[in-house]
Design an enzyme around this catalytic site. Structure first.
Site, short mmCIF file in Angstrom:
data_model
loop_
_atom_site.label_atom_id
_atom_site.label_comp_id
_atom_site.label_asym_id
_atom_site.label_seq_id
_atom_site.Cartn_x
_atom_site.Cartn_y
_atom_site.Cartn_z
N HIS A 175 46.32 26.01 35.55
CA HIS A 175 46.19 24.90 36.50
C HIS A 175 46.86 23.69 35.85
O HIS A 175 46.67 23.47 34.65
CB HIS A 175 44.70 24.62 36.75
CG HIS A 175 44.45 23.69 37.89
ND1 HIS A 175 44.64 22.32 37.79
CD2 HIS A 175 44.05 23.91 39.17
CE1 HIS A 175 44.36 21.76 38.95
NE2 HIS A 175 44.00 22.71 39.81
N ARG B 95 52.79 24.49 41.79
CA ARG B 95 51.87 24.45 40.64
C ARG B 95 52.51 24.91 39.32
O ARG B 95 52.40 24.23 38.30
CB ARG B 95 50.68 25.35 40.99
CG ARG B 95 49.69 25.52 39.91
CD ARG B 95 48.61 26.49 40.34
NE ARG B 95 47.60 25.87 41.16
CZ ARG B 95 46.38 26.37 41.37
NH1 ARG B 95 46.04 27.51 40.80
NH2 ARG B 95 45.50 25.77 42.12
N HIS C 47 43.45 29.18 33.82
CA HIS C 47 42.55 29.11 34.98
C HIS C 47 42.08 30.48 35.44
O HIS C 47 40.90 30.67 35.72
CB HIS C 47 43.32 28.41 36.10
CG HIS C 47 42.48 28.02 37.28
ND1 HIS C 47 41.27 27.37 37.15
CD2 HIS C 47 42.68 28.19 38.61
CE1 HIS C 47 40.76 27.16 38.36
NE2 HIS C 47 41.59 27.65 39.25
N GLU D 138 45.01 25.01 51.93
CA GLU D 138 45.33 24.90 50.51
C GLU D 138 46.76 25.37 50.27
O GLU D 138 47.33 26.09 51.12
CB GLU D 138 44.35 25.72 49.66
CG GLU D 138 43.01 25.04 49.53
CD GLU D 138 42.24 25.49 48.30
OE1 GLU D 138 42.84 25.55 47.21
OE2 GLU D 138 41.05 25.79 48.44
N ARG E 87 48.08 34.27 41.67
CA ARG E 87 46.96 34.28 42.62
C ARG E 87 47.13 33.19 43.68
O ARG E 87 47.44 32.04 43.37
CB ARG E 87 45.66 34.03 41.86
CG ARG E 87 44.42 34.02 42.72
CD ARG E 87 43.24 33.60 41.88
NE ARG E 87 43.33 32.19 41.56
CZ ARG E 87 42.40 31.29 41.86
NH1 ARG E 87 41.31 31.66 42.49
NH2 ARG E 87 42.54 30.02 41.54
C1 LIG Z 1 36.72 25.36 37.83
C2 LIG Z 1 37.03 26.57 38.68
C3 LIG Z 1 37.25 26.42 40.03
C4 LIG Z 1 37.52 27.55 40.83
N1 LIG Z 1 37.66 27.39 42.17
C5 LIG Z 1 37.80 28.50 42.96
C6 LIG Z 1 37.80 28.39 44.38
O1 LIG Z 1 37.67 27.29 44.92
N2 LIG Z 1 37.92 29.53 45.12
C7 LIG Z 1 38.07 30.77 44.55
O2 LIG Z 1 38.19 31.77 45.27
N3 LIG Z 1 38.06 30.90 43.20
C8 LIG Z 1 37.91 29.81 42.40
N4 LIG Z 1 37.88 29.94 41.04
C9 LIG Z 1 37.93 31.30 40.47
C10 LIG Z 1 36.59 32.02 40.69
O3 LIG Z 1 35.53 31.11 40.46
C11 LIG Z 1 36.41 33.23 39.79
O4 LIG Z 1 37.56 34.01 39.74
C12 LIG Z 1 35.24 34.09 40.31
O5 LIG Z 1 34.09 33.29 40.44
C13 LIG Z 1 34.97 35.25 39.37
O6 LIG Z 1 33.80 35.89 39.78
P1 LIG Z 1 33.23 37.11 38.93
O7 LIG Z 1 31.96 37.52 39.56
O8 LIG Z 1 34.29 38.12 38.72
O9 LIG Z 1 32.96 36.46 37.47
P2 LIG Z 1 31.99 35.26 37.06
O10 LIG Z 1 31.56 34.48 38.21
O11 LIG Z 1 32.67 34.54 35.94
O12 LIG Z 1 30.72 36.04 36.47
C14 LIG Z 1 30.81 36.76 35.27
C15 LIG Z 1 29.41 37.18 34.85
O13 LIG Z 1 29.48 38.05 33.73
C16 LIG Z 1 28.58 37.64 32.72
N5 LIG Z 1 29.08 38.15 31.43
C17 LIG Z 1 30.27 37.94 30.83
N6 LIG Z 1 30.34 38.62 29.67
C18 LIG Z 1 29.17 39.29 29.54
C19 LIG Z 1 28.64 40.17 28.56
N7 LIG Z 1 29.32 40.52 27.45
N8 LIG Z 1 27.39 40.65 28.74
C20 LIG Z 1 26.65 40.32 29.84
N9 LIG Z 1 27.11 39.49 30.80
C21 LIG Z 1 28.36 39.00 30.66
C22 LIG Z 1 28.57 36.12 32.87
O14 LIG Z 1 27.44 35.54 32.24
C23 LIG Z 1 28.53 36.01 34.40
O15 LIG Z 1 27.24 36.27 34.88
C24 LIG Z 1 37.61 28.84 40.24
C25 LIG Z 1 37.40 28.98 38.87
C26 LIG Z 1 37.09 27.86 38.09
C27 LIG Z 1 36.84 28.06 36.62
#
Ligand SMILES: Cc1cc2nc3c(=O)[nH]c(=O)nc-3n(C[C@H](O)[C@H](O)[C@H](O)COP(=O)(O)OP(=O)(O)OC[C@H]3O[C@@H](n4cnc5c(N)ncnc54)[C@H](O)[C@@H]3O)c2cc1C
Length: 524
Positions: free
Chosen positions: A248, A294, A355, A120, A390
């Site tokens: 993005h 990007r 993003h 990538e 990032r």
């Molecule tokens: C379309 C897209 C493609 C991506 N592709 C990649 C990739 O290929 N590789 C990569 O490394 N990263 C990628 N990313 C980034 C990555 O997905 C995220 O940064 C990562 O998944 C974040 O994980 P997390 O556990 O911190 O948060 P999340 O996975 O967003 O989880 C957050 C959790 O908190 C909960 N929550 C939020 N607020 C509250 C509240 N007030 N009360 C209770 N629960 C709450 C939500 O419901 C969820 O369960 C991508 C992001 C997107 C949007």
């Protein structure tokens, strides 16, 4: 008035994406009692679920030093070297141990049977593991299924965290003001009943994800409004680097298509960006034209949209493709076709999209925040791994590594003594007369927040634009706070209160920093 309940556990985790789930799994294996709350009715719903590209590890001719160099180069040198070292040296081991051996994530393989490492942008080696183009979904499904197998994990979906519970702030005992502030759990709304329950825990892990949806255009699901940043800020934890919002360049522009990304590899296969009236424009901005980095492409698209007062530009793959489009991009082809766009015959309307948030709750290499007994992991945290920008596919790994380490740290220092009893803490206060929420007000307030952030605090920032954003958002915040005090508790009302605060945090940080670096671009 709904009845208030009290929940207790050794650890409270807010969020069940990769970061929260990793923490819960590690704590569960070590025998601690975990309450994990998540606001969506389906515990899998998260940004993690939509990650397509993959998760970084180390490829075959690779080394931690090479990954470190790539992270620091992309982050424009303001990364935290200790955190970069942790990610680069421990990431591979945790991917193998937890994702492959324990959870059995079926990463894609080559025809010879070895792991298929993808390349990538910004990576000097092929080192991204993926499950076709549904990596995040597969990982999330495996985590949630594994957590359901532990009797010491209480996974509560449909619960929205409203505020972190802190002492002395929520204490009835005025003497507690002389003690060190600490987090002792959270007030959590039961979305179905409208009750705000009190969750007590000696340790709280915030894993609530990012904040892309405070912008008009975003790749994130619409619910990703940055609740954790707002709650940690109100609780007094240190928050840093909120100006570094990564955009993005190309998401699908269509009335009904919320947040669908068009991969940058589409330009890699020859596609060119054009204005609405069919003129190419990248040659005006970079010698590399459509293959510019990007950030440059994102800013060029934004300038063209502003100058022509247009809501999108076109990405023309049909006229330039060097590959069989349907075979190379089956998912993009099928999805666009659902919206009536045949990408083998016509250009795709696209717009840049917020993003990823590189800043957040400042934590150390174990996920510990500046507020005692509060940890933050995943996108809501700022470990310093990403610096000002990032590197692609590193955030899933950051969530896995810091989620696991936070739980390890808590288990290593676990002290079950409860310094506070529920009787000492104020229960949630319900106003005497609660008003029903008018959805028109909420929708309009969100539209104002999102368009203000997009136009004044988005891709290209100036002091004038940011001052205007600050003034408009501060005015709106007063209105929202007044409305919040009288409204019947509802996840939408809570979301709005969090969202306006996060929008202001980003705006203040962007205004305070006149230096363009990484994802933060100041034109003045
Ligand atoms: C379309 C897209 C493609 C991506 N592709 C990649 C990739 O290929 N590789 C990569 O490394 N990263 C990628 N990313 C980034 C990555 O997905 C995220 O940064 C990562 O998944 C974040 O994980 P997390 O556990 O911190 O948060 P999340 O996975 O967003 O989880 C957050 C959790 O908190 C909960 N929550 C939020 N607020 C509250 C509240 N007030 N009360 C209770 N629960 C709450 C939500 O419901 C969820 O369960 C991508 C992001 C997107 C949007």
């Amino acid at each position: 008035m709904p009845k208030n309940r009290v929940f207790r556990s050794d650890i409270l985790i807010i969020g069940s994406g990769i970061a929260g789930a990793s923490a819960a799994l590690e704590a569960a294996k070590r025998g601690l009692r975990v309450n994990i709350v998540t606001k969506a009715p389906d515990p899998q719903e998260s940004n993690t679920l939509y990650a397509q590209g993959g998760i970084v590890t180390l490829g075959q001719d690779d080394a931690p030093e090479l990954l470190k160099e790539d992270l620091i180069k992309t982050g424009d040198g303001i990364n935290n070297p200790e955190s970069v070292a942790v990610l680069a040296s421990q990431g591979r081991e945790l991917v193998e141990k937890i994702l492959i051996q324990e959870l059995g994530v079926p990463f894609s393989r080559t025809s010879e049977g070895g792991l298929d490492y993808a390349q990538e942008a910004g990576h000097s080696r092929r080192r991204i593991l993926h499950v076709k183009d549904t990596t995040g979904r597969t990982i999330e499904e495996k985590f949630i299924a594994a957590l359901k197998g532990y009797s010491n994990v209480n996974l509560l979906a449909g619960r929205t965290a409203v505020d972190l519970l802190t002492v002395p702030h929520h204490s009835k005992n005025l003497i507690s003001y002389y003690r060190e502030p600490q987090c002792i759990g959270a007030y959590v709304l039961d979305n179905a009943s409208g009750a705000v329950n009190t969750f007590f825990a000696p340790y709280t892990i915030l894993a609530s994800g990012g904040c892309g949806a405070v912008f008009l255009y975003t790749s994130n699901p619409r619910e990703t409004i940055g609740a954790g940043f707002a709650m940690a800020h109100r609780a007094g934890a240190r928050i840093v680097n909120m100006e570094y919002i990564q955009f993005h360049p190309t998401s699908l522009y269509h009335r009904d298509a919320d947040s669908f990304l068009i991969s940058e590899t589409v330009r890699g296969e020859g596609a060119r960006l054009k204005t609405k009236d069919g003129r190419t424009f990248m040659e005006k901005y970079s010698d590399k034209r459509d293959l510019a980095p990007r950030d440059e492409v994102t800013r060029a698209i934004y300038e063209e949209m502003i100058n022509s007062n247009s809501e999108y530009v076109l990405l023309d793959l049909a006229s330039y493709a060097k590959v069989d489009i349907k075979k190379r991009f089956p998912h993009i082809y099928k999805t666009c076709l659902q919206y009536g766009i045949d990408i083998t015959k016509e250009p795709i309307p696209v717009v840049p999209a917020a993003h990823y948030c590189c800043g957040g709750v400042l934590v150390d290499t174990w996920g510990k925040s500046s507020l005692r007994n509060l940890y933050a992991v995943g996108e809501v945290s700022c470990t310093g791994v990403h610096g000002a920008n990032r590197l692609a596919s590193t955030s899933l790994l950051e969530g896995l590594v810091w989620g696991t380490r936070a739980a390890q740290d808590i288990c290593a220092h676990f002290d079950p003594a409860r310094p506070y009893e529920p009787e000492e803490i104020h229960p949630w206060y319900y106003p005497e007369r609660e008003e029903d929420v008018d959805p028109a007000l909420i929708n309009q307030d969100w539209l104002t927040i999102r368009s203000t952030m997009w136009n004044y605090a988005g891709i290209i920032r100036t002091a004038k634009r940011l001052e205007r954003a600050k003034a408009d958002l501060e005015y709106l915040r007063h209105r929202i706070e007044k409305f919040y005090k009288e409204a019947r508790m509802d996840p939408k009302v809570v979301g709005l209160k969090h969202g306006i605060q996060v929008a202001l945090m980003i705006t203040h940080a962007a205004l305070a920093n006149p230096v363009s670096l990484g994802a933060h671009f100041r034109k003045d």
